[in-house]
Design an enzyme around this catalytic site. Structure first.
Site: not given
Ligand code: ARG
Length: 464
Positions: A22, A109, A154-155, A276, A282, A284, A289, A316, A321, A324
């Site tokens: 990760s 974890n 409105t509308h 454009s 144009k 734009n 947008e 966990y 993972q 994020k």
């Molecule tokens: N890279 C993991 C995550 O983002 C970290 C935690 C990993 N935990 C494990 N027991 N392998 O969640």
């Protein structure tokens, strides 16, 4: 070296390694990982796990690692599975065996959940500042607009005249709610998972309350099983981001519409419009947008994470993972859009004459009904009479203000020569003077409340 090789006799398949790693995503939490580790080193030192010397070595080593990250000199190696591994590996290179004691009583974890929350605690104020600046741009435009009139819809049908300033401010308040939501969310982000171990808690007698305080968290998480799996804060954040996306998209859609030749209410600055490759004439509204377009992706990030969380068993699971990337994407998208939008709005030119020309006398039909209410006739009847006047004028192809007095008096004897005053749109707007209405006084009060006064108890002035 992985952090978990002991029980394995074969190395992980290369592609499985890539899937599992990760680092490409979580390296953004490098500083938070080091800060969490520094606090953890202090906590296990106080708990008697680290000697003074080991604690000193680890602290100095982590400070050096932090410096490498901060200055961009940190080098990752192929075996760095995630940011936690990278930091521990580098610490070992710098200080030797003592580095191996840092992870005592801790799991990735509780560590990753802590890093993520620390990261969000710094991202939320950045987002808040960008939202606040966009709000300022809206208020500046509202102040600039003075008593400029525009048609209200409105509308998407012409409804009643309003003040342009009132319209600008109608986009201020949703952003205020967005900021309140972020402030409220912060309370739930500010709960510390560190010290919960892999799932069952840590065997090291750490003072988790002190640990929470040292990292700037409001409190330690009260249940270790929940703490390592709770990603509500990430989902909630993605809701906040999606809601902001919806607000920005609505504003953007209106600007796109109003900047068209058909409306002609606004002219975009050259600095915030594009041309454009084919049509030389144009200009734009790409910025708006793209804002509208990115809002769609923000909604997807929320539903994506909720789907990931749904159905996970307790504590966990590696699915987590995936939490994020959507949060980082949402923050990046908003921090990209918000300053550009603020700039585009600050430089947009309103066209008061086009707005005024789009207000026709039929938009004062409610005022016509209200005029007869002033003569003592119940609103239900006056509404019907005004409706007949509208039909009569429309059939003749003239405006309500062009109908002769006799025609009005044929509909109701209560009409007098002063009836024509109701067709002045500024007078119409002035009559809407209750709190929240479109009258100049009411809009002025709104601006004063926004800039000087407290919106509600305990809340600071919106733009401070
Ligand atoms: N890279 C993991 C995550 O983002 C970290 C935690 C990993 N935990 C494990 N027991 N392998 O969640």
């Amino acid at each position: 070296m992985t952090l978990w090789g002991g029980r394995f006799s074969q190395k992980l398949d290369d592609l499985a390694w890539t899937l599992n790693a990760s680092l490409p995503v979580d390296q953004r939490m490098a500083l938070q990982d080091v800060d969490g580790s520094l606090a953890w080193a202090d906590a296990i030192h106080k708990a008697g796990i680290l000697s003074d010397e080991e604690h000193g070595q680890i602290t100095r080593g982590l400070a050096a690692v932090r410096e490498e990250f901060a200055s961009g000199r940190f080098s990752f190696v192929p075996s760095d599975e995630d940011i936690h591994t990278a930091v521990e590996r580098r610490l070992g290179e710098l200080i030797g065996a003592a580095a191996g004691k840092l992870h005592t009583g801790r799991s990735r974890n509780d560590q990753v959940a802590t890093d993520f929350r620390l990261w969000m605690l710094q991202a939320i104020p950045e987002l808040d500042a960008a939202l606040k600046d966009l709000q300022s741009a809206l208020v500046e435009q509202a102040e600039l607009a003075g008593e400029t009139l525009m048609p209200g819809y409105t509308h998407l049908q012409r409804a009643q005249p309003i003040l342009l300033a009132h319209w600008w401010l109608s986009h201020f308040h949703p952003l205020q709610r967005d900021r309140q939501r972020l402030a409220d969310l912060t309370k739930r982000v500010s709960v510390l998972p560190l010290g919960c171990g892999a799932l069952a808690g840590t065997s090291v007698p750490v003072d988790r309350a002190a640990l929470a305080e040292s990292l700037g968290f409001a409190e330690p998480a009260p249940n270790s099983l929940d703490a390592v799996s709770d990603r509500d804060f990430a989902a909630e954040f993605l809701f906040c981001a999606a809601m902001t996306g919806v607000h920005l998209s609505k504003l953007a859609e209106q600007i796109v519409l109003y900047a068209s030749a058909e409306f002609g209410f606004f002219e975009l600055s050259d600095a915030y419009s594009t041309g454009s490759s084919l049509m030389p004439q144009k200009k734009n509204p790409d910025v708006f947008e793209l804002t509208r377009g990115k809002a769609g992706a923000l909604l997807g990030l929320l539903t994506g994470l909720l789907a990931t969380l749904k159905g996970l068993p307790s504590t966990y699971d590696k699915d987590l993972q995936e939490d994020k990337a959507p949060v980082f994407q949402a923050v990046d998208a908003l921090l990209m859009i918000l300053p550009v939008l603020a700039g585009a709005l600050r430089t947009i030119a309103a066209k008061p004459e086009r707005m005024r020309a789009a207000i026709d006398s039929f938009m004062m039909a409610t005022d016509l009904a209200d005029y007869l209410v002033g003569k003592g006739i119940p609103f239900r009847e006056t509404h019907a009479i005004a409706g007949k006047a509208v039909r009569a004028a429309a059939e003749k192809g003239i405006g309500l203000d062009q109908m002769p007095l006799e025609a009005y008096q044929a509909l109701s004897p209560a009409f007098e020569a002063d009836v024509y005053q109701v067709f002045d749109p500024l007078e119409s707007v002035k009559r809407r003077n209750a709190i929240g209405g479109a009258s100049p006084q009411s809009v002025k009060n709104q601006i004063t409340q926004i800039t000087n006064r407290q919106l509600s108890k305990g809340e600071k002035s919106c733009l401070q």
